[in-house]
Design a protein around this motif. Sequence first.
Motif, PDB file in Angstrom:
ATOM      1  N   PRO A  49       0.821  -1.222   0.000  1.00  0.00           N
ATOM      2  CA  PRO A  49       0.000   0.000   0.000  1.00  0.00           C
ATOM      3  C   PRO A  49       0.850   1.265   0.000  1.00  0.00           C
ATOM      4  CG  PRO A  49       0.075  -0.936   2.205  1.00  0.00           C
ATOM      5  CD  PRO A  49       0.834  -1.882   1.329  1.00  0.00           C
ATOM      6  N   PHE A  50       0.417   2.250  -0.809  1.00  0.00           N
ATOM      7  CA  PHE A  50       1.042   3.582  -0.841  1.00  0.00           C
ATOM      8  C   PHE A  50      -0.069   4.621  -0.779  1.00  0.00           C
ATOM      9  CE2 PHE A  50       4.444   1.056  -2.522  1.00  0.00           C
ATOM     10  CZ  PHE A  50       5.620   1.739  -2.253  1.00  0.00           C
ATOM     11  N   TRP A  51       0.029   5.520   0.194  1.00  0.00           N
ATOM     12  CA  TRP A  51      -0.948   6.605   0.307  1.00  0.00           C
ATOM     13  C   TRP A  51      -0.248   7.955   0.212  1.00  0.00           C
ATOM     14  CZ3 TRP A  51      -1.359   2.539   4.057  1.00  0.00           C
ATOM     15  CH2 TRP A  51      -2.435   1.676   3.832  1.00  0.00           C
ATOM     16  N   LEU A  52      -1.017   8.956  -0.229  1.00  0.00           N
ATOM     17  CA  LEU A  52      -0.487  10.300  -0.440  1.00  0.00           C
ATOM     18  C   LEU A  52      -1.417  11.324   0.194  1.00  0.00           C
ATOM     19  CD1 LEU A  52       1.410  12.366  -2.027  1.00  0.00           C
ATOM     20  CD2 LEU A  52      -0.325  12.247  -3.839  1.00  0.00           C
ATOM     21  N   HIS A  53      -0.825  12.229   0.988  1.00  0.00           N
ATOM     22  CA  HIS A  53      -1.625  13.310   1.568  1.00  0.00           C
ATOM     23  C   HIS A  53      -1.125  14.663   1.086  1.00  0.00           C
ATOM     24  CE1 HIS A  53      -2.647  16.482   4.531  1.00  0.00           C
ATOM     25  NE2 HIS A  53      -3.818  15.863   4.526  1.00  0.00           N
ATOM     26  N   THR A  54      -2.067  15.468   0.558  1.00  0.00           N
ATOM     27  CA  THR A  54      -1.805  16.869   0.234  1.00  0.00           C
ATOM     28  C   THR A  54      -2.875  17.720   0.898  1.00  0.00           C
ATOM     29  OG1 THR A  54      -3.148  16.815  -1.785  1.00  0.00           O
ATOM     30  CG2 THR A  54      -0.808  16.243  -1.997  1.00  0.00           C
ATOM     31  N   ARG A  55      -2.578  18.972   1.129  1.00  0.00           N
ATOM     32  CA  ARG A  55      -3.540  19.832   1.814  1.00  0.00           C
ATOM     33  C   ARG A  55      -4.807  20.039   0.990  1.00  0.00           C
ATOM     34  NH1 ARG A  55      -1.509  22.490   6.214  1.00  0.00           N
ATOM     35  NH2 ARG A  55       0.749  22.369   6.515  1.00  0.00           N
ATOM     36  N   ALA A  56      -4.668  20.111  -0.322  1.00  0.00           N
ATOM     37  CA  ALA A  56      -5.822  20.392  -1.170  1.00  0.00           C
ATOM     38  C   ALA A  56      -6.691  19.161  -1.390  1.00  0.00           C
ATOM     39  CB  ALA A  56      -5.359  20.937  -2.517  1.00  0.00           C
ATOM     40  N   ASP A  79      -3.368  10.388  11.919  1.00  0.00           N
ATOM     41  CA  ASP A  79      -4.088   9.359  12.686  1.00  0.00           C
ATOM     42  C   ASP A  79      -4.299   8.112  11.827  1.00  0.00           C
ATOM     43  OD1 ASP A  79      -4.180  11.048  14.832  1.00  0.00           O
ATOM     44  OD2 ASP A  79      -6.233  11.743  14.448  1.00  0.00           O
ATOM     45  N   PHE A  80      -4.637   8.321  10.544  1.00  0.00           N
ATOM     46  CA  PHE A  80      -4.803   7.186   9.623  1.00  0.00           C
ATOM     47  C   PHE A  80      -3.484   6.437   9.463  1.00  0.00           C
ATOM     48  CE2 PHE A  80      -4.407   5.434   5.368  1.00  0.00           C
ATOM     49  CZ  PHE A  80      -5.543   4.665   5.247  1.00  0.00           C
ATOM     50  N   ALA A  81      -2.383   7.195   9.333  1.00  0.00           N
ATOM     51  CA  ALA A  81      -1.069   6.562   9.178  1.00  0.00           C
ATOM     52  C   ALA A  81      -0.709   5.745  10.403  1.00  0.00           C
ATOM     53  CB  ALA A  81      -0.013   7.637   8.929  1.00  0.00           C
ATOM     54  N   ALA A  82      -0.977   6.282  11.590  1.00  0.00           N
ATOM     55  CA  ALA A  82      -0.660   5.544  12.809  1.00  0.00           C
ATOM     56  C   ALA A  82      -1.470   4.244  12.889  1.00  0.00           C
ATOM     57  CB  ALA A  82      -0.939   6.423  14.023  1.00  0.00           C
ATOM     58  N   ALA A  83      -2.751   4.313  12.509  1.00  0.00           N
ATOM     59  CA  ALA A  83      -3.593   3.115  12.552  1.00  0.00           C
ATOM     60  C   ALA A  83      -3.117   2.071  11.541  1.00  0.00           C
ATOM     61  CB  ALA A  83      -5.041   3.503  12.284  1.00  0.00           C
ATOM     62  N   SER A  86       0.174   0.414  12.530  1.00  0.00           N
ATOM     63  CA  SER A  86       0.058  -0.444  13.712  1.00  0.00           C
ATOM     64  C   SER A  86      -0.426  -1.839  13.358  1.00  0.00           C
ATOM     65  CB  SER A  86      -0.898   0.188  14.730  1.00  0.00           C
ATOM     66  OG  SER A  86      -0.401   1.427  15.176  1.00  0.00           O
ATOM     67  N   ARG A  87      -1.225  -1.963  12.279  1.00  0.00           N
ATOM     68  CA  ARG A  87      -1.827  -3.265  12.017  1.00  0.00           C
ATOM     69  C   ARG A  87      -1.361  -3.937  10.724  1.00  0.00           C
ATOM     70  NH1 ARG A  87      -6.675   0.045  11.464  1.00  0.00           N
ATOM     71  NH2 ARG A  87      -7.240   0.330   9.271  1.00  0.00           N
ATOM     72  N   ARG A  88      -0.516  -3.251   9.928  1.00  0.00           N
ATOM     73  CA  ARG A  88      -0.040  -3.916   8.724  1.00  0.00           C
ATOM     74  C   ARG A  88       1.414  -3.518   8.447  1.00  0.00           C
ATOM     75  NH1 ARG A  88      -3.913  -1.847   4.060  1.00  0.00           N
ATOM     76  NH2 ARG A  88      -2.732  -3.442   2.916  1.00  0.00           N
ATOM     77  N   ALA A  89       2.123  -4.392   7.761  1.00  0.00           N
ATOM     78  CA  ALA A  89       3.547  -4.181   7.489  1.00  0.00           C
ATOM     79  C   ALA A  89       3.745  -3.587   6.095  1.00  0.00           C
ATOM     80  CB  ALA A  89       4.303  -5.506   7.604  1.00  0.00           C
ATOM     81  N   GLN A  90       4.913  -2.962   5.941  1.00  0.00           N
ATOM     82  CA  GLN A  90       5.374  -2.448   4.650  1.00  0.00           C
ATOM     83  C   GLN A  90       4.399  -1.451   3.999  1.00  0.00           C
ATOM     84  OE1 GLN A  90       6.341  -6.051   2.390  1.00  0.00           O
ATOM     85  NE2 GLN A  90       8.460  -5.867   3.084  1.00  0.00           N
ATOM     86  N   ALA A  91       3.783  -0.633   4.824  1.00  0.00           N
ATOM     87  CA  ALA A  91       2.942   0.452   4.300  1.00  0.00           C
ATOM     88  C   ALA A  91       3.782   1.717   4.135  1.00  0.00           C
ATOM     89  CB  ALA A  91       1.772   0.714   5.245  1.00  0.00           C
ATOM     90  N   THR A  92       3.437   2.509   3.129  1.00  0.00           N
ATOM     91  CA  THR A  92       4.163   3.760   2.858  1.00  0.00           C
ATOM     92  C   THR A  92       3.163   4.901   2.782  1.00  0.00           C
ATOM     93  OG1 THR A  92       5.872   2.576   1.612  1.00  0.00           O
ATOM     94  CG2 THR A  92       5.719   4.963   1.289  1.00  0.00           C
ATOM     95  N   ILE A  93       3.423   5.947   3.579  1.00  0.00           N
ATOM     96  CA  ILE A  93       2.554   7.124   3.592  1.00  0.00           C
ATOM     97  C   ILE A  93       3.397   8.344   3.222  1.00  0.00           C
ATOM     98  CG2 ILE A  93       1.011   8.598   4.916  1.00  0.00           C
ATOM     99  CD1 ILE A  93       1.724   5.146   6.209  1.00  0.00           C
TER     100      ILE A  93
END
Length: 521
Positions: A49-56, A79-83, A86-93
């Motif tokens: 999983p790869f997630w991206l956060h931007t202000r817009a 908060d989403f990144a921390a969750a 905590s429960r899955r490996a090899q996630a990238t935010i």
Amino acid sequence: MSRYLEARRDLDSYVAARVPLISVRTVEPLRAVRLLREVAGSARRAGLPFWLHTRAAGLRDLRTNAQVQEERSLVAAMDFAAAQLSRRAQATIVFVEPDDLTADSPATRHIAELARLADARSGSIVLVTDTPLWSGLQRLGMSIVLDLPDAPEMYGIVTDFLKEQQGAVTIDWTDADARRAAEFLVGVPEGTAINVLATMAASGHLRRDDVARMAEFKDKHFGDLAGLERVHVDSADGELGGLTSLRAWLRRKHQVMLADLSETRLRPPRGVLLVGVPGCGKSRCAKAVAAQWRMPLYRLDFATILGMYVGQSETRLREALEMADRTAPCVLWIDEIEKGLAGQYDSTGVSRRLVGQFLYWLQESRSRVFVVATSNDVRSLPPELLRKGRFDELFFVDLPDDTDRAEIIRLYYRRYLDTEPDGDLLPRLVVLSDGFAGSDIESAMNEVGTEMLLRGDRSCPPTEFVVDTFVNTIPLSRTQPEQIAEIRSWGRDRAVPAGAPVTTAASDGEPRRRVLVPGDA
């Protein structure tokens, strides 16, 4: 390998190694996001999983751009990144331009906790920012600097744009023109480069002459720069009287300045150091070069560089030279360079450090910045500045001879009276102006032009009035003859004459230096 490919290689390695905190330092966040998408799109990471956060846009899937949650705030994304960590490996935010992370603060400590959580679960936090990180964050991971596009990458941007416009726009550019355009655009963000190309293509026709106009568009992008003063020039500034050898030399350097050097080991022309008698056109040369070459002119003023705190002067000079590199192609004018780099009576060591920094830039920079430096007291300059290889050439600007004075008189006659001097008058003025510098002739002709303006008739000034004006003009060579004689004695044997080529030996039997300009009559 281009800077972009180097950054992608490093980023790919860091993601593969599951580095817990990766910072991407750049002023182009969109380009960084594209880089991250390419790394995330690797086949071997299809299940990660790869997630991206931007202000817009808030939090989205990096690959598909699908929205992940309604709340778009940075706190909600953390908060989403921390969750997830905590429960899955090899996630990238990925967080694009989060809060200020340059100092110890609640935001930086929150990011640090996420990085430690990612470390425990083989995940990664990626920060895209244009500012350095707090040292406490830097110690937790690795960093990448995604610089502005270099020449190879910019060439790809230019060629991709030209391919997209095929059929819609008439394109006269050759591959060599595309490479020249790419070199001209180095130093601006990718988006700005595309905007410049689109603006030029809006007319429906990209002509080969348009390549040289890149400098004008680039100049508008940068505007006023710290440490550099923008000097506006017009077509009249391109007129230069006398200085025959220097003008021929500059014509050849202009050809090299515009040439495609990507397939050679040659570097663009570095510049010229002009020494000699005050008032003989040294400073005017900088404006003439910029006007004739159609390049922006910036003046480096050492008075604004020098600071009161330790290290401040060196920092300001480095930033000014870096900005000059980014504005290239341009002409950089350093007037009376001895006032900033002489340092004869400097006990602090600042001048010596500035000299070292400036010489290093002269030696190593590969940008198309043409330096025009002038000096009235070359003896006070450090010897290392005069060594061959720093500047392309050292020219001595002497008092103009009869031929050069005739040309200068005609130039200012046209400028201030919109006419040419009578055939009988010109020889008299040449004789009367013996010992005049170019500035003395300009002063005399300006006086004539002012008087004729007050009389309401500029077309035909009385001959005797013009003659009397020249007779009453006292040049510097007469008010300070010892100083002028000393300057001329130094320059005649130690520098290339900027005026007509020397064809005779010096009085002591030693041949004087001359500039060789193949192909020029």
